[in-house]
Design an enzyme around this catalytic site. Structure first.
Site, PDB file in Angstrom:
ATOM      1  N   ASP A  51      37.370 -33.728  86.026  1.00  0.00           N
ATOM      2  CA  ASP A  51      38.312 -33.933  87.121  1.00  0.00           C
ATOM      3  C   ASP A  51      39.298 -32.768  87.170  1.00  0.00           C
ATOM      4  O   ASP A  51      40.222 -32.682  86.364  1.00  0.00           O
ATOM      5  CB  ASP A  51      39.040 -35.267  86.870  1.00  0.00           C
ATOM      6  N   GLU A 129      48.072  -8.303  69.162  1.00  0.00           N
ATOM      7  CA  GLU A 129      48.620  -8.705  67.850  1.00  0.00           C
ATOM      8  C   GLU A 129      49.506  -9.918  68.079  1.00  0.00           C
ATOM      9  O   GLU A 129      50.607  -9.792  68.598  1.00  0.00           O
ATOM     10  CB  GLU A 129      49.526  -7.621  67.294  1.00  0.00           C
ATOM     11  N   GLU A 131      51.990 -12.731  66.964  1.00  0.00           N
ATOM     12  CA  GLU A 131      52.933 -13.156  65.930  1.00  0.00           C
ATOM     13  C   GLU A 131      53.293 -14.618  66.175  1.00  0.00           C
ATOM     14  O   GLU A 131      53.260 -15.082  67.316  1.00  0.00           O
ATOM     15  CB  GLU A 131      54.192 -12.296  65.991  1.00  0.00           C
ATOM     16  N   GLU A 210      55.815 -11.496  58.814  1.00  0.00           N
ATOM     17  CA  GLU A 210      56.499 -10.616  59.780  1.00  0.00           C
ATOM     18  C   GLU A 210      57.986 -10.509  59.442  1.00  0.00           C
ATOM     19  O   GLU A 210      58.462 -11.110  58.478  1.00  0.00           O
ATOM     20  CB  GLU A 210      56.256 -11.074  61.220  1.00  0.00           C
ATOM     21  N   GLU A 218      51.795 -12.773  60.950  1.00  0.00           N
ATOM     22  CA  GLU A 218      50.919 -12.043  61.874  1.00  0.00           C
ATOM     23  C   GLU A 218      49.557 -11.907  61.219  1.00  0.00           C
ATOM     24  O   GLU A 218      49.455 -11.586  60.035  1.00  0.00           O
ATOM     25  CB  GLU A 218      51.504 -10.661  62.184  1.00  0.00           C
ATOM     26  N   HIS A 267      51.883  -7.743  71.118  1.00  0.00           N
ATOM     27  CA  HIS A 267      51.649  -6.358  71.538  1.00  0.00           C
ATOM     28  C   HIS A 267      50.171  -6.231  71.890  1.00  0.00           C
ATOM     29  O   HIS A 267      49.328  -6.822  71.211  1.00  0.00           O
ATOM     30  CB  HIS A 267      51.961  -5.384  70.400  1.00  0.00           C
ATOM     31  N   ARG A 338      58.816   2.185  67.910  1.00  0.00           N
ATOM     32  CA  ARG A 338      58.646   0.747  68.185  1.00  0.00           C
ATOM     33  C   ARG A 338      59.674   0.187  69.158  1.00  0.00           C
ATOM     34  O   ARG A 338      59.622  -0.992  69.504  1.00  0.00           O
ATOM     35  CB  ARG A 338      58.683  -0.036  66.870  1.00  0.00           C
ATOM     36  N   GLU A 357      49.801   1.153  73.106  1.00  0.00           N
ATOM     37  CA  GLU A 357      50.233  -0.205  72.756  1.00  0.00           C
ATOM     38  C   GLU A 357      51.322  -0.629  73.732  1.00  0.00           C
ATOM     39  O   GLU A 357      52.390  -0.009  73.768  1.00  0.00           O
ATOM     40  CB  GLU A 357      50.791  -0.224  71.321  1.00  0.00           C
ATOM     41  N   ARG A 359      54.040  -3.163  74.276  1.00  0.00           N
ATOM     42  CA  ARG A 359      54.713  -4.046  73.312  1.00  0.00           C
ATOM     43  C   ARG A 359      55.438  -5.218  73.966  1.00  0.00           C
ATOM     44  O   ARG A 359      55.934  -6.101  73.282  1.00  0.00           O
ATOM     45  CB  ARG A 359      55.735  -3.225  72.496  1.00  0.00           C
TER      46      ARG A 359
END
Ligand SMILES: Nc1ncnc2c1ncn2[C@@H]1O[C@H](COP(=O)(O)OP(=O)(O)OP(=O)(O)O)[C@@H](O)[C@H]1O
Ligand SMILES: N[C@@H](CCC(=O)O)C(=O)O
Ligand SMILES: [Mg+2]
Ligand SMILES: [Mg+2]
Length: 473
Positions: A51, A129, A131, A210, A218, A267, A338, A357, A359
């Site tokens: 459904d 990745e 976390e 982490e 992680e 990320h 970062r 990457e 982030r």
């Protein structure tokens, strides 16, 4: 994998139930379970009816009959059921036999088809990745932070050092990134999660604690193609949550469960390949990136406010994107840094691992939609040959949190709320419609769903922190 392989696998493991799973529009899994005795090649091909009107984001009650049809290569033995059960992800179909336009998995597959049709590349690879926090208990406490107060194992260890019972080594509260046990109390539970992930066919690369003071974890797995990686994200969350539950704990992927501590991101590492040929590498380029990679970055950053409606789609997402916690707050790219929204990892410098990457994303994203939106933005950047530097997106090689006021004024920020990104998506979504990947209906439905089911109800409710601010005023 064929239907016969599945039937063989079922025999080998004495499977008694087959669990058919689909993903709704916000990104939760739903399931229907069928006894093994009812499963034959025809059912595996035809699928099972359900459904659709009761699935969040799907259609109205007036046209509710739908079919889920298994994607056989996603099957794995569910480790959490009492009787042997095979779990399998499904595609959603209309009774007419057409794919259902609002099925997130269909959008992800269309994005991969679209990529091939552009001639730019044959494959897009995604390495997310995820976390998450593992809590012993979650309580409500309006005096602590004006939010839910989560109790985690590390804190339990800290408390166990108080009082006369603990005469041994007094474990201090965790500080820094990843100290060994006894400060890290979650190594065994992460290892158990990893072993279950591996049994489900996921290639795990490593796990670690982490940065958050509370129990944050992680587990990294190997990158893969877009739709299959989104399937892996769903299985990963299922396994992590259920191993935690096995131990009487709770795992949450909420981006910012604790005020004043690091949040949890997702990320997303990305690269394009033409067959075996990596397209993001050029020795001598900025961080050894090719022109194609730079255009891709420009596309992501240019469309970021709209992409965030899919990659950071919760009100809580914007409590994570604040300075000081390794979450990106500025729309720039940078090698190694970062604090940038797009980081170019430079620790590995071979053509095959050359990647970017992004982030910003977090785990409240529906991975099928978020990966598709990122790919579409990157491809738009390549098609229009966007230049990230001309657009004012860097590169910036300093810690952005520590720039002077003048330097900061030159940099664009990530949007600050779910409301803003929904407005951005409303204004900027043509790039998502290319090749029919997203439809106008889907985007309208998404914006309305988020506004009506999340933004508006939250706005109407008194917040716990308001009691601390105003109760005695
Ligand atoms: N060419 C590639 N394309 C896409 N993803 C890739 C590629 N090569 C590696 N990856 C993936 O990138 C991810 C890298 O994760 P890793 O934890 O090393 O990143 P990190 O950003 O350095 O870590 P952290 O943010 O936790 O400090 C893995 O999932 C890996 O499989
Ligand atoms: N937890 C941080 C990231 C930490 C890291 O670089 O791994 C975030 O919210 O994005
Ligand atoms: Mg991390
Ligand atoms: Mg990372």
């Amino acid at each position: 994998m064929t239907s016969r392989d599945i039937l063989e696998l079922m025999k080998q493991h004495d499977v008694q139930m087959v669990d058919f799973r689909i993903v709704d529009v916000p990104g939760r899994q739903h399931h229907v379970t069928v006894p093994a005795a009812e499963i034959d090649e025809e059912v595996l091909e035809r699928g099972v009816a359900f459904d659709g009107s009761s699935v969040p984001g799907f259609r109205g009650i007036e046209e509710s009959d739908m079919v889920m049809r298994p994607v056989l290569e996603t099957a794995f033995l569910d480790p959490f059921t009492e009787v042997p059960t095979l779990a399998v992800s499904c595609n959603v179909y209309e009774p007419s036999g057409n794919r259902y336009e609002r099925d997130p998995r269909y959008i992800a597959e269309k994005a991969e088809e679209y990529l091939k049709s552009t001639g730019i590349a044959t494959n897009a690879y995604f390495g997310p990745e995820l976390e998450f926090f593992i809590f012993d208990d979650v309580r409500f406490d309006s005096t602590q932070s004006g939010a839910f107060y989560a109790v985690d194992s590390e804190e339990a260890v800290w408390n166990s050092g108080v009082g006369d019972k603990n005469l041994g080594y007094h474990v201090k509260n965790k500080s820094g990134y990843f100290p060994v046990a006894p400060t890290d109390t979650q190594q065994d539970i992460r290892t158990e999660m990893v072993l279950e992930l591996m049994k489900a066919g996921i290639r795990v690369e490593r796990h670690h604690h982490e940065v958050a003071t509370a129990g944050q974890a992680e587990i990294n797995f190997r990158f893969g193609t877009l739709t299959r990686t989104a399937d892996t994200v769903m299985t990963y969350k299922y396994i992590v949550r259920n191993v935690a539950r096995r131990h009487g704990k709770t795992a949450t992927f909420m981006p910012k469960p604790i005020f004043g501590d690091n949040g949890s991101g997702m990320h997303v590492h990305q690269s394009l390949f033409n067959g075996d040929e990596p397209l993001f590498y050029r020795e001598g380029g900025y961080a050894n990136l090719s022109e194609t990679a730079l255009h891709y970055i420009a596309g992501i950053l240019y469309h970021a406010p709209a992409i965030l409606a899919f990659s950071n789609p919760s009100t809580n997402s914007y409590k994570r994107l604040v300075p000081g916690y390794e979450a990106p707050v500025n729309l720039v790219f940078s090698r190694g840094n970062r604090s940038a929204a797009v980081r170019v990892p430079v620790a590995v410098v071979s053509p095959k691992t050359a990647r970017i990457e992004f982030r910003t994303p977090d785990c409240t994203a529906n991975p099928y939609l978020a990966f598709a939106a990122m790919l579409m933005a990157g491809l738009d950047g390549i098609r229009r040959k966007l230049d990230p530097t001309e657009l004012g997106f860097g590169p910036i090689n300093k810690n952005i949190y520590e720039l002077s006021a003048e330097e900061k004024a030159q940099i664009k920020s990530v949007p600050g709320s779910l409301g803003e990104v929904l407005d951005a998506l409303e204004a900027d979504h043509e790039f998502l419609l290319e090749g029919g990947v997203f439809t106008k209906d889907f985007i309208r439905n998404w914006i309305d769903f988020k506004r009506n089911n999340e933004l508006a109800p939250l706005h109407l409710r008194p917040h716990p922190y308001e009691f601390s601010l105003y109760f005695d005023l």
